[in-house]
Scaffold this active site. Structure first.
Site, PDB file in Angstrom:
ATOM      1  N   ASP A 119       5.516 -32.972 -14.875  1.00 20.51           N
ATOM      2  CA  ASP A 119       5.938 -32.753 -16.258  1.00 20.51           C
ATOM      3  C   ASP A 119       4.755 -32.253 -17.077  1.00 20.51           C
ATOM      4  OD1 ASP A 119       8.315 -33.566 -18.268  1.00 20.51           O
ATOM      5  OD2 ASP A 119       6.389 -33.970 -19.234  1.00 20.51           O
ATOM      6  N   GLU A 161      10.577 -28.816 -19.212  1.00 18.40           N
ATOM      7  CA  GLU A 161       9.187 -28.662 -18.779  1.00 18.40           C
ATOM      8  C   GLU A 161       8.912 -29.435 -17.496  1.00 18.40           C
ATOM      9  OE1 GLU A 161       9.147 -32.140 -21.772  1.00 18.40           O
ATOM     10  OE2 GLU A 161      10.308 -30.325 -21.347  1.00 18.40           O
TER      11      GLU A 161
END
Length: 250
Positions: A119, A161
């Protein structure tokens, strides 16, 4: 009969060469190996003209249907690519990554595999401060870095993301080594005057891929809570194991 044969069989062959060979074979069979005789004795021009016309018609139809068939295949591949590939990064999307992992799990021993959840730290702040266009650039750069480092493994964008990786061999040792490389190379990506950092959750092979994903997600959550810019590994037999925090300028 010859015209009917030319029209009916034209769509059946992808290559004009195969169509012509089939046509010649059919002509020999139907004509019993004899040269066609004109209906009026001495009128050989009529036979030549009709033969050339039928062959030409068949070739035109064959080429048309062949190109149509090829185009349909191309469109099918394009649609499949759209369904399984992330448009922004070019990586396989979540659906394709899970499908690839499911395929791998049925054809190989998964005991040396690990799953990573990666992430991008502070991505919302990147979008807010630098704009969504710059955020997209960051995702593209992170995706390119992952593709280069993990070319031998299954890599995909899980959404937003977040990225997912199935390391195919080397077990926890290789997964930890790769995670540190990802952390180091992510910091070389800069947005404005700050480096990009990522957090990584790693899970070793478990009974099912769903368990691996859940454990990796929990490890990622712990990495975020522990200060980000680091990785956490969860094994199926023990608690989360976290190395010394990496230095970060984020």
């Amino acid at each position: 009969m010859a015209v009917t044969f030319a029209i009916v069989t034209a769509p059946l062959y992808e290559k004009t060469r195969d169509y012509l060979m089939a046509g010649c074979g059919a002509g020999v069979i139907l004509g019993e190996g004899k040269v066609p005789m004109p209906p009026i004795p001495g009128d050989t021009n009529w036979v030549i003209v009709m033969t050339v016309a039928v062959v030409f018609l068949g070739c035109v139809l064959n080429i048309f249907f062949s190109r149509l068939h090829i185009r349909n295949i191309q469109l099918r591949h394009e649609l499949q690519d759209l369904a399984y590939r992330d448009a922004l990064t070019g990586l396989p999307n979540r659906r394709k990554l899970i499908l690839d992992i499911a395929t791998a799990s049925t054809s190989r021993d998964m005991k040396d595999c690990c799953f990573m959840m990666i992430d991008v730290d502070g991505f919302k702040q990147i979008n807010d401060q630098f704009g969504h266009d710059q955020g997209d650039v960051v995702l593209e750069q992170v995706a390119a870095m992952l593709s280069q480092l993990l070319y031998a493994d299954n890599v995909g964008r899980m959404g937003g993301e977040e990225f997912g990786v199935l390391t195919r061999y080397g077990g926890e040792t290789r997964a930890a080594y790769l995670a540190q490389l990802i952390l180091d190379q992510a910091r070389e990506i800069r947005v404005g005057d700050r480096p990009v950092t990522v957090s990584i959750g790693i899970a070793s092979a478990d009974a099912t891929f769903a368990d691996m994903m859940r454990n990796a997600d929990n490890a990622l959550y712990q990495a975020k809570r522990s200060g980000k810019d680091r990785f956490v590994m969860r094994r199926k037999t023990d608690n989360a194991v976290m190395p010394e925090p990496a230095e970060s300028t984020a």
